[in-house]
Each structure stands twice: as C-alpha cells, then as structure tokens.
Design an enzyme around this catalytic site. Structure first.
Site, PDB file in Angstrom:
ATOM      1  N   LYS A 116      60.380  49.715  50.045  1.00 48.53           N
ATOM      2  CA  LYS A 116      61.521  48.966  49.519  1.00 48.53           C
ATOM      3  C   LYS A 116      62.344  49.833  48.583  1.00 48.53           C
ATOM      4  O   LYS A 116      63.545  49.743  48.524  1.00 48.53           O
ATOM      5  CB  LYS A 116      61.035  47.762  48.707  1.00 48.53           C
ATOM      6  N   LYS A 128      55.881  56.729  53.875  1.00 45.03           N
ATOM      7  CA  LYS A 128      55.864  55.339  54.373  1.00 45.03           C
ATOM      8  C   LYS A 128      57.227  54.675  54.146  1.00 45.03           C
ATOM      9  O   LYS A 128      57.941  55.028  53.193  1.00 45.03           O
ATOM     10  CB  LYS A 128      54.749  54.529  53.702  1.00 45.03           C
ATOM     11  N   LYS A 142      54.494  56.690  42.322  1.00 44.90           N
ATOM     12  CA  LYS A 142      55.622  56.029  41.647  1.00 44.90           C
ATOM     13  C   LYS A 142      55.962  56.737  40.342  1.00 44.90           C
ATOM     14  O   LYS A 142      57.130  56.855  39.978  1.00 44.90           O
ATOM     15  CB  LYS A 142      55.314  54.541  41.415  1.00 44.90           C
TER      16      LYS A 142
HETATM   17  N1  AQP Z   1      55.416  51.114  55.340  1.00 52.52           N
HETATM   18  C1  AQP Z   1      54.559  50.100  55.385  1.00 52.52           C
HETATM   19  N2  AQP Z   1      53.821  49.892  56.493  1.00 52.52           N
HETATM   20  C2  AQP Z   1      52.942  48.848  56.563  1.00 52.52           C
HETATM   21  N3  AQP Z   1      52.749  47.961  55.542  1.00 52.52           N
HETATM   22  C3  AQP Z   1      53.476  48.129  54.423  1.00 52.52           C
HETATM   23  N4  AQP Z   1      53.543  47.435  53.262  1.00 52.52           N
HETATM   24  C4  AQP Z   1      54.443  48.031  52.445  1.00 52.52           C
HETATM   25  N5  AQP Z   1      54.987  49.110  53.051  1.00 52.52           N
HETATM   26  C5  AQP Z   1      54.407  49.204  54.284  1.00 52.52           C
HETATM   27  C6  AQP Z   1      52.769  46.231  52.952  1.00 52.52           C
HETATM   28  O1  AQP Z   1      53.692  45.228  52.532  1.00 52.52           O
HETATM   29  C7  AQP Z   1      53.045  44.383  51.567  1.00 52.52           C
HETATM   30  C8  AQP Z   1      53.957  44.224  50.353  1.00 52.52           C
HETATM   31  O2  AQP Z   1      53.981  45.446  49.631  1.00 52.52           O
HETATM   32  P1  AQP Z   1      54.955  45.771  48.410  1.00 52.52           P
HETATM   33  O3  AQP Z   1      55.504  44.525  47.831  1.00 52.52           O
HETATM   34  O4  AQP Z   1      54.238  46.728  47.490  1.00 52.52           O
HETATM   35  O5  AQP Z   1      56.131  46.511  49.163  1.00 52.52           O
HETATM   36  P2  AQP Z   1      56.544  48.032  49.302  1.00 52.52           P
HETATM   37  O6  AQP Z   1      57.535  48.102  50.407  1.00 52.52           O
HETATM   38  O7  AQP Z   1      55.321  48.885  49.363  1.00 52.52           O
HETATM   39  O8  AQP Z   1      57.314  48.240  47.980  1.00 52.52           O
HETATM   40  P3  AQP Z   1      57.372  49.587  47.221  1.00 52.52           P
HETATM   41  O9  AQP Z   1      57.752  50.686  48.076  1.00 52.52           O
HETATM   42  O10 AQP Z   1      56.071  49.712  46.478  1.00 52.52           O
HETATM   43  O11 AQP Z   1      58.585  49.358  46.305  1.00 52.52           O
HETATM   44  P4  AQP Z   1      58.821  48.305  45.205  1.00 52.52           P
HETATM   45  O12 AQP Z   1      58.015  48.786  44.031  1.00 52.52           O
HETATM   46  O13 AQP Z   1      60.291  48.375  44.942  1.00 52.52           O
HETATM   47  O14 AQP Z   1      58.439  46.953  45.708  1.00 52.52           O
HETATM   48  C9  AQP Z   1      51.707  45.041  51.219  1.00 52.52           C
HETATM   49  O15 AQP Z   1      50.664  44.373  51.907  1.00 52.52           O
HETATM   50  C10 AQP Z   1      51.849  46.436  51.753  1.00 52.52           C
HETATM   51  O16 AQP Z   1      50.598  46.975  52.168  1.00 52.52           O
END
Ligand code: AQP
Length: 347
Positions: free
Chosen positions: A216, A213, A115
């Site tokens: 979001k 991966k 990040k």
């Molecule tokens: N690609 C993925 N495959 C399987 N599991 C995933 N998780 C996230 N991405 C994948 C799981 O979702 C849950 C919530 O995680 P999060 O809120 O950290 O969501 P995110 O999509 O990973 O968000 P980002 O990319 O970190 O972006 P921001 O900072 O905008 O929210 C977790 O259990 C995770 O393992």
C-alpha cells in the site's frame, strides 16, 4: 453432536489503496472462511498510526476499507467486522503483550527493518539522533507493532489467522508469545493460534520491481494494481510489467521474478497451477493479455458493489461490529487479567 466451530481472526490497515496483493493474499480468503468458521475481521486503525498520518486520514481510510471489505463479500451477518480502536481491550492487552515480548525478538522483525529503513534507518550510535533525524521520526509504535498485533489475535481466542506470506514472521512471534503467556500464567490463559497462508497469491510482487512485494505504502504506482483500478489502467500496468530479455515463459521465482509473478497472479485468479500455466505460453504478450483479463474479471464485480455501498451502511456495520467484538473480547480480557494477577476493579 456438532463440533464447535473454529475462530478465525485477521486485520488490515486502513492506509493507502487496497491492492491485488491484499486481495489475493488475504481478503479473498476472509470471505471464503466466513461460511464455515466463526470470523472476526478488524480494520486496524491503531496500527495505521505507527506511520505518520494527517488528521482525518484514518477516518477516511477506515470508512473506505470497511466499504471495500463489504464489497469483497465480508457479510456483517456472517462475520464480525469492526474497527480496532472501538474495542479498548486491544490497547489494554497490547500493553500487557509488550511486557512479555523481548526487545531482541522485536529487533529481528523484518517488517520493522524494512519500514524503518524507508524512513532513513535506525542509528544505534549517535546520541544526537535520539531527538532529531531518523530516530525521532521512527515511532516506538512501529517497533512494538507485533506485540499489539499479538494482542489483536489473542483477544478473540483465535484458532486460525489467514494472512499473506509477509506476515508469517509476526504470526510465529504471536505463537511464541502465546506459549510464553501460558507457561508464565497457566495453561489456558490464551489460545495459541495457527497461521493460514494461501497456496496461490501469498506474495504478489510489484509489477515494476518484482523482487519487492506489492504494498500500500511503497513501490511505484505503475507496479501496483489497486482493487479499484479501471480496466484500462489494469491492462496498461500489466502490459508494462517488467519481465526479462530471454523471452521464455517459465515459472522460476529466483531467475525470472517478473514472469513468475504474472504466472502466480494468473494462477491465483483462475485457480490453476503456475507451472502448468507456463506450458501454455511461448511469448510474454499473450501471458500479459490473459493475466490482465483474469484480474479485470476478478475485480469488476467488487468495484460495482463498492460503488453501491452507502456511508450509512458502513457506519451501521461498524457500530454493530464494535458491539459484537466487545462481547467476545471483554471476557477474554478479564480471564487474562485474572491469570496475570491484576486486582479486579470491583470488590
Ligand atoms: N504483496 C502481497 N501479497 C500477498 N499478501 C499481501 N498482504 C499485503 N501485501 C501482500 C496481506 O494483506 C493483509 C493486510 O496487510 P497490510 O494492512 O499490512 O497491508 P500492506 O499492503 O502490507 O501495507 P503496507 O505495505 O505494510 O503499507 P501500510 O503500512 O501503508 O499499510 C495481510 O494479511 C498481508 O499479509
């Protein structure tokens, strides 16, 4: 005599759109676990602030995420569903966990590296960078995020944390920190949790960049299937998914990441094994068509329920959740304060 039920805790940030990776990697399991475990599910709005947010963005994100969790089937009668900032003990224990977490431990966290790289990367050498440039826009909260995450988990005497594979490193750190708390302040200060990572769907990859991966906040929208995408959008995204030129359907994550991602998604939706599924296909077209159909079948009922949940249902759910979560967290916090040796506010 009946055995005491195990406690499960997990959280999700109220940022961006909920995608297929969130659903297959985590949220679907939350729904399943609530039927035979004591379930506590949290919308981690304080974590969302580790990346810049406009005023109002977190409110809207929290309402939408709560609605999404209810649509996926998280039942407030079976689970505690609440927002992190409504239970002030998260911030309190978050600080105490920062005080037992090593700087070196946080530096090893790959999510921070990923990040912060996206924000331009951390500079160690240039003093001017401290107040301008990348170092100024990368928050200290982004760096200490895993200590707050450990607090979230430990506050509920959690036995099991269901997460996607990307969270494995953070949960391992939580276990190390919990063991450190117990050896420093006495056995039983906190419960040491285990992670639970699903066999299928643990790491859903971006359809356009299958070595990244699905996420979001990063990656192309064309490569991210959102839970609320309509069937046409899902078909288009899957049809355009990047594969490779050799035309062979085989499950091989290293050599064939795009095709393997499609097989994993199809397997997670149908309950089959990705290697066995590969034997059924000789061309990419039918694999893509079946994958899109399986995803649409999985997501359509969620979309229908999502549209039927009112704002007042969401607000009422969060109010009840805050009360129930506080009832669990407050005595745990008191136990930890006593173990550490902080003076009690009451004589
Ligand atoms: N690609 C993925 N495959 C399987 N599991 C995933 N998780 C996230 N991405 C994948 C799981 O979702 C849950 C919530 O995680 P999060 O809120 O950290 O969501 P995110 O999509 O990973 O968000 P980002 O990319 O970190 O972006 P921001 O900072 O905008 O929210 C977790 O259990 C995770 O393992």
């Amino acid at each position: 005599m009946s055995e005491q039920r195990q406690r499960v805790f997990s959280g999700i940030q109220p940022s961006g759109s909920t995608h297929l990776g969130n659903y297959l990697g985590a949220l679907r399991n939350w729904e399943r676990l609530q039927h035979n475990m004591d379930s506590v599910y949290c919308i981690v709005d304080l974590h969302a602030l580790t990346l810049p947010k406009a005023p109002g963005e977190v409110v809207e994100g929290t309402m939408n995420m709560t609605r999404m969790l209810m649509a996926i089937g998280i039942d407030p009668a079976l689970s505690i569903l609440f927002t992190q900032s409504h239970v002030h003990q998260h911030a309190e224990l978050g600080w105490l966990m920062q005080c037992v977490t090593g700087y070196g431990e946080l530096r090893r966290m790959t999510q921070f590296k990923d990040k912060s790289d996206r924000l331009g990367g951390v500079s160690e050498s240039d003093a001017d960078e401290a107040t301008s440039g990348n170092n100024a826009s990368i928050s200290a909260g982004l760096f200490t995020y895993p200590a707050l995450q450990a607090a979230d988990i430990l506050l509920y005497d959690t036995d099991v944390v269901p997460v996607g594979d990307d969270q494995r490193q953070h949960i391992e750190l939580t276990r190390d920190l919990a063991n450190r708390m117990n050896s420093r302040y006495g056995e039983g200060t906190v419960v040491v949790p285990d992670h639970q990572i699903p066999a299928a769907g643990a790491r859903v990859m971006n359809l356009q960049y299958p070595e990244q991966k699905m996420s979001k906040s990063v990656g192309s929208d064309a490569g991210t299937i959102n839970v609320l995408d309509d069937p046409k959008a899902i078909e288009k995204k899957v049809r355009r998914a990047v594969t490779d030129n050799d035309g062979e359907v085989r499950f091989d994550v290293q050599e064939k990441p795009g095709v393997s991602n499609l097989l994993s998604i199809l397997a997670a939706c149908t309950g089959d094994d990705p290697e066995k599924l590969a034997e059924k296909y000789t061309q990419y077209g039918p694999l893509k068509a079946d994958t899109a159909a399986a995803v649409i079948a999985e997501l359509t009922p969620i979309q229908e329920r999502y549209r039927a949940i009112s704002d007042s249902d969401v607000a009422a759910t969060l109010a009840v959740g805050a009360e129930k979560a506080t009832a669990v967290a407050a005595p745990v916090m008191q136990r930890i304060r006593t173990a550490i040796g902080l003076v009690s506010p009451t004589p």
